[in-house]
Design a protein around this motif. Sequence first.
Motif, PDB file in Angstrom:
ATOM      1  N   GLY A  38      56.774  47.763 -30.601  1.00 16.15           N
ATOM      2  CA  GLY A  38      57.301  48.727 -29.659  1.00 16.15           C
ATOM      3  C   GLY A  38      57.408  48.041 -28.240  1.00 16.15           C
ATOM      4  O   GLY A  38      57.500  48.742 -27.343  1.00 16.15           O
ATOM      5  N   LEU A  39      56.954  46.611 -28.279  1.00 12.65           N
ATOM      6  CA  LEU A  39      56.514  46.128 -27.034  1.00 12.65           C
ATOM      7  C   LEU A  39      57.605  44.916 -26.626  1.00 12.65           C
ATOM      8  O   LEU A  39      57.415  44.341 -25.507  1.00 12.65           O
ATOM      9  N   ILE A  40      58.778  44.954 -27.261  1.00 13.46           N
ATOM     10  CA  ILE A  40      59.715  44.191 -26.722  1.00 13.46           C
ATOM     11  C   ILE A  40      60.115  44.247 -25.376  1.00 13.46           C
ATOM     12  O   ILE A  40      60.287  43.412 -24.517  1.00 13.46           O
ATOM     13  N   PRO A  41      60.427  45.466 -24.859  1.00 15.35           N
ATOM     14  CA  PRO A  41      60.879  45.665 -23.382  1.00 15.35           C
ATOM     15  C   PRO A  41      59.743  45.095 -22.407  1.00 15.35           C
ATOM     16  O   PRO A  41      60.063  44.635 -21.364  1.00 15.35           O
ATOM     17  N   LEU A  42      58.416  45.326 -22.695  1.00 15.32           N
ATOM     18  CA  LEU A  42      57.344  44.977 -21.873  1.00 15.32           C
ATOM     19  C   LEU A  42      57.357  43.481 -21.963  1.00 15.32           C
ATOM     20  O   LEU A  42      56.992  43.092 -21.024  1.00 15.32           O
ATOM     21  N   LEU A  43      57.401  42.935 -23.172  1.00 15.94           N
ATOM     22  CA  LEU A  43      57.312  41.494 -23.371  1.00 15.94           C
ATOM     23  C   LEU A  43      58.524  40.672 -22.563  1.00 15.94           C
ATOM     24  O   LEU A  43      58.192  39.840 -21.772  1.00 15.94           O
ATOM     25  N   TYR A  44      59.600  41.259 -22.378  1.00 19.38           N
ATOM     26  CA  TYR A  44      60.834  40.725 -21.879  1.00 19.38           C
ATOM     27  C   TYR A  44      60.602  40.912 -20.407  1.00 19.38           C
ATOM     28  O   TYR A  44      60.934  39.924 -19.589  1.00 19.38           O
ATOM     29  N   LYS A  45      60.094  41.993 -19.682  1.00 18.92           N
ATOM     30  CA  LYS A  45      59.886  42.122 -18.576  1.00 18.92           C
ATOM     31  C   LYS A  45      58.718  41.072 -17.906  1.00 18.92           C
ATOM     32  O   LYS A  45      59.050  40.788 -16.986  1.00 18.92           O
ATOM     33  N   ARG A  46      57.774  40.836 -18.524  1.00 13.75           N
ATOM     34  CA  ARG A  46      56.631  40.016 -18.172  1.00 13.75           C
ATOM     35  C   ARG A  46      57.080  38.573 -18.341  1.00 13.75           C
ATOM     36  O   ARG A  46      56.665  37.800 -17.431  1.00 13.75           O
ATOM     37  N   LEU A  47      58.046  38.295 -19.091  1.00 13.45           N
ATOM     38  CA  LEU A  47      58.157  36.894 -19.208  1.00 13.45           C
ATOM     39  C   LEU A  47      59.475  36.538 -18.358  1.00 13.45           C
ATOM     40  O   LEU A  47      59.532  35.136 -18.020  1.00 13.45           O
ATOM     41  N   LYS A  48      60.132  37.440 -18.089  1.00  9.37           N
ATOM     42  CA  LYS A  48      61.491  37.315 -17.354  1.00  9.37           C
ATOM     43  C   LYS A  48      61.018  36.620 -16.082  1.00  9.37           C
ATOM     44  O   LYS A  48      60.187  37.124 -15.135  1.00  9.37           O
ATOM     45  N   ASN A  49      61.631  35.472 -15.711  1.00  8.47           N
ATOM     46  CA  ASN A  49      61.494  34.776 -14.331  1.00  8.47           C
ATOM     47  C   ASN A  49      59.966  34.193 -14.030  1.00  8.47           C
ATOM     48  O   ASN A  49      59.721  34.086 -12.906  1.00  8.47           O
TER      49      ASN A  49
END
Length: 273
Positions: A38-49
């Motif tokens: 369940g951590l895809i959204p947090l992974l996406y936010k941390r990696l974005k930019n």
Amino acid sequence: MEVHSLLIDIICVSDLETLPLHTADEWEETIESATAHGLIPLLYKRLKNSAVGNRLPAGLARTIEEQYLAVAARNMMLADELAGILQACERENRPCVPLRGLALAEDLFGDITLRPMGDIDLLVRRKDLEDITSILYGLGFQQMDRRPGFAIDYYYTLKFFKDRHGWIIVEPHWTITYPPFADRVDMEVVWERSERDRVVGVTSRKLAVEDLLFHLCLHLVHQGDEAPLLHFFEIDRLIRKRHESIDWSGVALMAEMSGQGFLLHRALDRVRT
């Protein structure tokens, strides 16, 4: 469920630029692990930019973004449904507390798109179940009750559903605990401690931090070995964010009086580990 070490690093390390280079296979395994936990959204936010995010193979970067956008779209639809439920409960003067889900995403992350959700969990008063049922019927939900009356007498939640771009499930709980301890906590005291607040833009109620922490710990134990890393991370984040306001003696007393001290200890020990 196994957790990839790179996922732990990305979620927990403050400076991503200190992470070493990783292979495409390691990134693929990390994404699979994030999906399962369940951590895809947090992974996406941390990696974005971030420079680290720029190291991802293009195909894997698209995979993360597509999964995040799917979660975001569903959560916005659930937020719309939750807002309608909370407004209807307010009109009928039937107190309702959103459990976990969108309220927790707003509280811990400040963003409802950062927590995947399968359904909408609510806390209501047991004496209001008939009225809550009528409210949900009025909003187009139908009840799932294979054995009429069984859930109210022997369980801790009812279940309702609606078909809107896929199934939406709403579960009104009347306790913050689980069988066989469902009736061990004085829920009137829990309601007295709850606070008026806004959730998804609607005036409603939230659990006091002690009751929320207690509930999250019991929920973790209730899930057993299937608990995703997200639920460990949320307890950790809640404690770190609200540690100055948590009355730990109150949490311990509630656990002791309800006979669930060993469950609270087990949950916190697992989170620490």
